[in-house]
Scaffold this motif. Structure first.
Motif, PDB file in Angstrom:
ATOM      1  N   VAL A  60      34.590  70.118  68.503  1.00 35.51           N
ATOM      2  CA  VAL A  60      35.897  70.681  68.843  1.00 35.51           C
ATOM      3  C   VAL A  60      36.705  70.972  67.586  1.00 35.51           C
ATOM      4  O   VAL A  60      37.289  72.054  67.440  1.00 35.51           O
ATOM      5  N   LEU A  61      36.727  70.038  66.636  1.00 37.42           N
ATOM      6  CA  LEU A  61      37.521  70.260  65.429  1.00 37.42           C
ATOM      7  C   LEU A  61      36.900  71.363  64.561  1.00 37.42           C
ATOM      8  O   LEU A  61      37.618  72.169  63.961  1.00 37.42           O
ATOM      9  N   ALA A  82      30.076  58.819  73.111  1.00 37.13           N
ATOM     10  CA  ALA A  82      29.181  59.751  72.431  1.00 37.13           C
ATOM     11  C   ALA A  82      28.905  59.188  71.046  1.00 37.13           C
ATOM     12  O   ALA A  82      29.669  58.376  70.534  1.00 37.13           O
ATOM     13  N   PRO A  83      27.800  59.592  70.427  1.00 35.58           N
ATOM     14  CA  PRO A  83      27.469  59.046  69.107  1.00 35.58           C
ATOM     15  C   PRO A  83      28.495  59.445  68.060  1.00 35.58           C
ATOM     16  O   PRO A  83      29.066  60.536  68.092  1.00 35.58           O
ATOM     17  N   VAL A  84      28.737  58.518  67.126  1.00 36.65           N
ATOM     18  CA  VAL A  84      29.581  58.769  65.965  1.00 36.65           C
ATOM     19  C   VAL A  84      28.634  58.922  64.777  1.00 36.65           C
ATOM     20  O   VAL A  84      27.567  58.314  64.754  1.00 36.65           O
ATOM     21  N   LEU A 142      43.854  61.657  71.225  1.00 38.32           N
ATOM     22  CA  LEU A 142      42.873  60.796  71.847  1.00 38.32           C
ATOM     23  C   LEU A 142      41.679  61.595  72.342  1.00 38.32           C
ATOM     24  O   LEU A 142      40.533  61.124  72.318  1.00 38.32           O
ATOM     25  N   VAL A 143      41.949  62.831  72.782  1.00 42.01           N
ATOM     26  CA  VAL A 143      40.885  63.642  73.343  1.00 42.01           C
ATOM     27  C   VAL A 143      39.792  63.886  72.310  1.00 42.01           C
ATOM     28  O   VAL A 143      38.618  64.047  72.661  1.00 42.01           O
ATOM     29  N   LEU A 144      40.162  63.885  71.027  1.00 40.83           N
ATOM     30  CA  LEU A 144      39.149  64.097  69.991  1.00 40.83           C
ATOM     31  C   LEU A 144      38.279  62.863  69.833  1.00 40.83           C
ATOM     32  O   LEU A 144      37.209  62.925  69.261  1.00 40.83           O
ATOM     33  N   ARG A 145      38.745  61.722  70.356  1.00 38.97           N
ATOM     34  CA  ARG A 145      37.971  60.509  70.159  1.00 38.97           C
ATOM     35  C   ARG A 145      37.267  60.031  71.422  1.00 38.97           C
ATOM     36  O   ARG A 145      36.295  59.319  71.354  1.00 38.97           O
ATOM     37  N   ARG A 146      37.840  60.402  72.592  1.00 39.51           N
ATOM     38  CA  ARG A 146      37.214  59.960  73.831  1.00 39.51           C
ATOM     39  C   ARG A 146      36.398  61.106  74.371  1.00 39.51           C
ATOM     40  O   ARG A 146      36.859  61.859  75.224  1.00 39.51           O
ATOM     41  N   LEU A 193      33.499  68.348  58.874  1.00 38.59           N
ATOM     42  CA  LEU A 193      33.472  67.310  57.847  1.00 38.59           C
ATOM     43  C   LEU A 193      34.733  66.440  57.936  1.00 38.59           C
ATOM     44  O   LEU A 193      34.661  65.195  57.833  1.00 38.59           O
ATOM     45  N   ALA A 194      35.880  67.077  58.144  1.00 37.09           N
ATOM     46  CA  ALA A 194      37.122  66.312  58.300  1.00 37.09           C
ATOM     47  C   ALA A 194      37.022  65.397  59.525  1.00 37.09           C
ATOM     48  O   ALA A 194      37.506  64.266  59.510  1.00 37.09           O
ATOM     49  N   ALA A 195      36.369  65.882  60.593  1.00 43.24           N
ATOM     50  CA  ALA A 195      36.225  65.081  61.809  1.00 43.24           C
ATOM     51  C   ALA A 195      35.304  63.898  61.577  1.00 43.24           C
ATOM     52  O   ALA A 195      35.563  62.785  62.052  1.00 43.24           O
ATOM     53  N   VAL A 196      34.213  64.116  60.829  1.00 42.36           N
ATOM     54  CA  VAL A 196      33.298  63.016  60.523  1.00 42.36           C
ATOM     55  C   VAL A 196      34.037  61.945  59.718  1.00 42.36           C
ATOM     56  O   VAL A 196      33.909  60.745  59.981  1.00 42.36           O
ATOM     57  N   ARG A 197      34.848  62.390  58.757  1.00 42.47           N
ATOM     58  CA  ARG A 197      35.600  61.439  57.935  1.00 42.47           C
ATOM     59  C   ARG A 197      36.607  60.659  58.764  1.00 42.47           C
ATOM     60  O   ARG A 197      36.909  59.514  58.463  1.00 42.47           O
ATOM     61  N   ALA A 198      37.179  61.287  59.807  1.00 37.23           N
ATOM     62  CA  ALA A 198      38.140  60.595  60.670  1.00 37.23           C
ATOM     63  C   ALA A 198      37.421  59.780  61.739  1.00 37.23           C
ATOM     64  O   ALA A 198      38.069  59.272  62.659  1.00 37.23           O
ATOM     65  N   ARG A 199      36.092  59.628  61.630  1.00 33.77           N
ATOM     66  CA  ARG A 199      35.294  58.818  62.562  1.00 33.77           C
ATOM     67  C   ARG A 199      35.332  59.347  63.988  1.00 33.77           C
ATOM     68  O   ARG A 199      35.297  58.558  64.932  1.00 33.77           O
ATOM     69  N   LEU A 200      35.416  60.656  64.185  1.00 33.41           N
ATOM     70  CA  LEU A 200      35.356  61.214  65.534  1.00 33.41           C
ATOM     71  C   LEU A 200      33.897  61.236  65.987  1.00 33.41           C
ATOM     72  O   LEU A 200      32.974  61.230  65.175  1.00 33.41           O
ATOM     73  N   ASP A 201      33.685  61.277  67.311  1.00 34.20           N
ATOM     74  CA  ASP A 201      32.320  61.344  67.808  1.00 34.20           C
ATOM     75  C   ASP A 201      31.828  62.798  67.783  1.00 34.20           C
ATOM     76  O   ASP A 201      32.550  63.708  67.381  1.00 34.20           O
TER      77      ASP A 201
END
Lengths: 201, 201, 201
Positions: C34-35, A195-197, A142-146, C20-28
């Motif tokens: 961080v990733l 934060a922006p996506v 979750l921390v990667l998303r919030r 790039l993997a984080a962008v694909r997983a829709r992370l902000d």
């Protein structure tokens, strides 16, 4: 003294969040205890492994272990009620985040690592337990998303680092930095800051 | 001598279980070897990282590496037959669990950590490899769901800790404690013991 | 000097692949940073934890942190273009793999661990960051499925180990071994080499 009480509250909140995740994943009572303890102690274990403190402090402080296990068992027994306590849990979790991130930074600074290294390790101490919890139940942490979660932890860590560079006394700096983490985190939740996506391709 | 032979058997059983999980996840031969070795050596690596033994013993004992790799390759070549050996595999896995949990506790006690810390580290040594295996193939670690697994490991670790406090000679204590782990684990499998799961909300 | 430049390129490539993997997983944006950093620094952190270097070198080398964060931010801003750069990314990733695997082996050898232990730690340095990246976004690590990836890293590590045993000068050995990793990896991609998968039951 006040700080110790708050650190306990944070540890208990993390243990409860891990136990709640375990109940939701239909784990049995022992899995609930293991996941609760892992969440509560994980951040500190990562910190000590990175810093070379052997064995990790959290594994040799029995009140921590007892408090975490008791919290997990209470969640197992009363989980419908606990799940309804969403707001108090989030507050306690934010307090835990703030105290772990700032005290982790303080522990690292006391071992004479560079200040920015201490800040990174402090942030990791705050967010590590929750990340392990999410991995173990098969979710993207979750921390990667919030974002305001990790960002709040980093902010608290940086404040402790700045206080250290300015030679301010450690205890009040820790208290203020923890408070800032809690405030930022709770305002972000209340205002639903995101934060922006990245835009879709 | 007997203990060394049994430790090898446990390591080979863990390597085989990792290799079998890799075959089921459709990994290629190299993935099978990597996952087999990770499962076999993971618990000991976690133990040594927590205790500050650098580099981890399992990475600098070539017979361990060879035995694990050979076991993984044999599983790759003969996996339908190995998959049919379900019962002997579970017995070997239980022996590995018992030996890793108790010897892990012993290693920690020899480094003068508190007894309850040594028990936690010993339990982790026993269950760590399997937890990494399950994470790497994207499953919730089985140990979190089969309570008598981790509980058996903890019981063995506690027996070693009690023997240490009572100043009993180490080798027979290790043998008895390993035997208890194996017995509890196998009886739990045979009787299908389960720990309670939280009631549905 | 050349090696430092290439090491930077590898680090940047790993950071970009994590981002790039984080962008694909829709992370902000913060999850992307961080990733990206975790992927770029993860292998070196695992290496230093296994070897007992505290705190890990990658956490106290600010140019690494800066380069990784900038690369992640650029990917976040320009990800459609970066995703189209598939071929250059794979080349840079191969260079990173080669340099991390061989320099990881060199660092371990300098600390006087056995040669085969140094090779294993070197291979882990090369593949560790990517494995953590895949775990965090909930996938079976690609390295377990693309055999020539880990195998190429191991080959480079073994070459460094052999050069050490033969008492050859370190820098040219590192350069040659890195080149071999890159060549093997790229030829495997080009020729679509696959290792055998176990036959269906």
């Amino acid at each position: 003294m006040m700080l110790v009480a708050l650190e306990f509250l944070g540890l208990v909140a993390f243990a409860a969040s891990g136990a709640l995740a375990a109940v939701r994943a239909r784990l049995d009572v022992f899995g609930v205890i293991v996941l609760g303890l892992t969440t509560a102690l994980g951040g500190g274990i990562i910190r000590d492994v990175l810093l070379g403190v052997h064995p990790p402090t959290t594994l040799r402080t029995w009140p921590y272990l007892t408090a975490g296990a008791v919290a997990a068992i209470l969640v197992f027994a009363f989980h419908p009620q606990v799940a309804r306590l969403r707001r108090p849990m989030l507050v306690a979790d934010a307090i835990g985040l703030g105290l772990f991130a700032t005290s982790g930074t303080g522990v690292a600074l006391a071992l004479d690592v560079p200040v920015y290294t201490a800040c990174l390790i402090g942030m990791t101490t705050g967010i590590g337990g929750g990340a392990i919890r999410d991995l173990l139940v098969g979710e993207i942490p979750l921390v990667l998303r919030r974002e305001i979660y990790a960002l709040a932890a980093l902010l608290g860590a940086v404040l402790v680092g700045v206080g250290h560079l300015a030679d301010l006394p450690a205890t009040p700096v820790l208290a203020v930095a923890s408070g800032v983490v809690v405030a930022v985190r709770l305002i972000a939740l209340w205002r639903q800051w995101h934060a922006p996506v990245a835009r879709e391709t």
